[in-house]
Motif scaffolding. Sequence first.
Motif, short mmCIF file in Angstrom:
data_model
loop_
_atom_site.label_atom_id
_atom_site.label_comp_id
_atom_site.label_asym_id
_atom_site.label_seq_id
_atom_site.Cartn_x
_atom_site.Cartn_y
_atom_site.Cartn_z
N LEU A 57 0.81 -1.21 0.00
CA LEU A 57 0.00 0.00 0.00
C LEU A 57 0.84 1.27 0.00
N LEU A 58 2.14 1.13 0.19
CA LEU A 58 3.01 2.30 0.15
C LEU A 58 3.14 2.81 -1.28
N PRO A 59 3.46 4.10 -1.45
CA PRO A 59 3.70 4.61 -2.81
C PRO A 59 4.79 3.81 -3.52
N GLY A 60 4.50 3.40 -4.72
CA GLY A 60 5.42 2.56 -5.47
C GLY A 60 5.14 1.09 -5.34
N GLY A 61 4.29 0.69 -4.37
CA GLY A 61 3.92 -0.70 -4.21
C GLY A 61 2.78 -1.08 -5.12
N SER A 62 2.45 -2.34 -5.14
CA SER A 62 1.38 -2.84 -5.99
C SER A 62 0.65 -3.97 -5.30
N LEU A 63 -0.68 -3.99 -5.44
CA LEU A 63 -1.48 -5.09 -4.90
C LEU A 63 -1.36 -6.34 -5.75
N LEU A 64 -0.74 -6.23 -6.90
CA LEU A 64 -0.62 -7.35 -7.82
C LEU A 64 0.70 -8.09 -7.69
N SER A 65 1.58 -7.63 -6.82
CA SER A 65 2.88 -8.28 -6.67
C SER A 65 3.31 -8.26 -5.22
N ILE A 66 4.06 -9.27 -4.84
CA ILE A 66 4.57 -9.38 -3.48
C ILE A 66 5.90 -8.66 -3.39
N PRO A 67 6.06 -7.70 -2.51
CA PRO A 67 7.35 -7.00 -2.40
C PRO A 67 8.42 -7.92 -1.83
N THR A 68 9.56 -7.90 -2.45
CA THR A 68 10.70 -8.67 -1.96
C THR A 68 11.71 -7.71 -1.36
N CYS A 69 12.16 -8.02 -0.16
CA CYS A 69 13.08 -7.15 0.57
C CYS A 69 14.47 -7.77 0.56
N GLU A 70 15.45 -6.94 0.42
CA GLU A 70 16.84 -7.37 0.42
C GLU A 70 17.50 -7.00 1.75
N GLY A 71 18.65 -7.62 2.01
CA GLY A 71 19.39 -7.31 3.21
C GLY A 71 18.66 -7.79 4.46
N TRP A 72 18.78 -7.00 5.53
CA TRP A 72 18.19 -7.42 6.79
C TRP A 72 16.67 -7.31 6.76
N TYR A 73 16.10 -6.60 5.79
CA TYR A 73 14.65 -6.48 5.69
C TYR A 73 13.99 -7.84 5.42
N GLN A 74 14.71 -8.76 4.81
CA GLN A 74 14.12 -10.06 4.50
C GLN A 74 13.87 -10.89 5.75
N TRP A 75 14.47 -10.48 6.90
CA TRP A 75 14.26 -11.21 8.14
C TRP A 75 13.13 -10.62 8.98
N VAL A 76 12.56 -9.49 8.55
CA VAL A 76 11.45 -8.90 9.31
C VAL A 76 10.23 -9.81 9.26
N LEU A 77 9.94 -10.35 8.08
CA LEU A 77 8.77 -11.22 7.93
C LEU A 77 8.84 -12.45 8.83
N PRO A 78 9.92 -13.24 8.83
CA PRO A 78 9.97 -14.39 9.75
C PRO A 78 9.95 -13.99 11.21
N CYS A 79 10.53 -12.82 11.54
CA CYS A 79 10.49 -12.37 12.94
C CYS A 79 9.06 -12.07 13.37
N LEU A 80 8.29 -11.44 12.51
CA LEU A 80 6.89 -11.16 12.84
C LEU A 80 6.09 -12.45 12.97
N MET A 81 6.35 -13.41 12.10
CA MET A 81 5.62 -14.67 12.16
C MET A 81 5.99 -15.49 13.39
N SER A 82 7.19 -15.30 13.90
CA SER A 82 7.61 -16.06 15.08
C SER A 82 7.19 -15.38 16.38
N LEU A 83 6.71 -14.14 16.32
CA LEU A 83 6.35 -13.41 17.53
C LEU A 83 5.29 -14.12 18.38
N PRO A 84 4.18 -14.63 17.81
CA PRO A 84 3.21 -15.34 18.65
C PRO A 84 3.80 -16.55 19.37
#
Length: 448
Positions: free
Chosen positions: A184-211
């Motif tokens: 939803l950020l400017p430059g993003g798209s609802l039709l594609s999954i954003p891929t993050c490079e560097g340490w940003y790629q570990w944010v998703l697994p960290c959020l999923m492991s929080l519960p």
Amino acid sequence: MDAQVEKPLAALFPLPFRVLFLVGLGILGWATNLHGLERLGIDGPSILELQARSHFPPRSGSRCRSKEHSARAFYAPLYRLFVIYSMWCFGAWLLYSVQTRSNVALVDVFSYIPGVCILSVLTILLCTMDIVQKRERDSFLLTAERCCFSAYDSPIYFSDIIFADMLTSYAKVLGDLWLSFWMLLPGGSLLSIPTCEGWYQWVLPCLMSLPYAIRLRQCLIEYWSPSNASRRPLLNAIKYASSFPVIFLSAAQRLVESELATAGGNSADHKAWHGEYPLFRLWLVAVVVNSLYSFWWDLTNDWGLDLLKLRHTESHNHPLYADVFPSQQTGIDRSPLTHPIVSRRSSAHPYGLRPILLYPLSVYPLIVFLNLVLRMTWSIKLSSHLHLQSEGSIVIFCLEVAEVLRRWMWVFLRIEWEVVRKGKDKERAADVSDGLELLGAHKDMIVE
């Protein structure tokens, strides 16, 4: 570079709306849990210790006169909250659908609609004004705060355990919320999954492991409690800790995919099976261990069933039904009970179950089977390297819905076992008290 997803679902029902749908399904599920327990004759709020921790004044004009709190006082506002929430989200989705008309070219033009919808939901959740079921919103926030930041010497309430366990079923939804934010950020798209490079790629697994980290913390607090003399909390902690290898080894699969893309091109990058790589095989072992251990724990400890216990009484005779299931018996008190008092004892029960059953016998084999299937699929669903390749797939979304429904069924049996267990403890305490009275009377007779 964005990983392209399947366009039809991404256009008709974008990821932000799918997140909102699953949240609404959870609200409805919790309301029906409390309502269903009341219909079955179980006083859910008392078992969950909701009444003792109610920091809010009772509602004026309450219809419950015999008790300050009743089960209806907890689930009726949840139903109203669900209606308000679903109407708002459905209205936003309907407006989005009318504007886009399933035209892929218009999806990102009107992407602000799901963004405004999510932002308004978060605003209402944190709003301090007495609107939109503020009591229930505050209860949710207080419970979340207590689960995350409670002191190590504070008690762990049963309702907090249920809340944290339900949150583990939303681990993938937390990851989807993070992806929706980038979409939803400017430059993003609802039709594609954003891929993050560097340490940003570990944010998703960290959020999923929080519960799972929250639930692991609760288990360790229970284990280190001075009043605890059991290894059960430690073994339970191992179950939640076994989720971390599944999540983070899956995130590390991106390294394998990068190597494949370099060696064999992009076509090899999108394969889901890479059995020739040790990292992939290690992830697969972690999935199997987590799934089977969680399934065993559900049956043996969370539900108290004998199916996978090392020692149990094998019998195919009729079970002993407690008196809290009104549809099975007549001429009994149908008011909701906190702890069933079993009037007779019996070790005869169906194979794999237990002597005291509060629900119809046919329910248990069905839930056990569904729990096994969905436990296996849910561990795979925690794997970000798979769902980043197929986020638009209807199968992935159906698995998320199925996990919420599995947790809904799990709550019924988990609370049932807590009722049975507390009923047994109450009986043991009564037996000890009777024995002490008899011993005292015997001593008095000797003295006389």
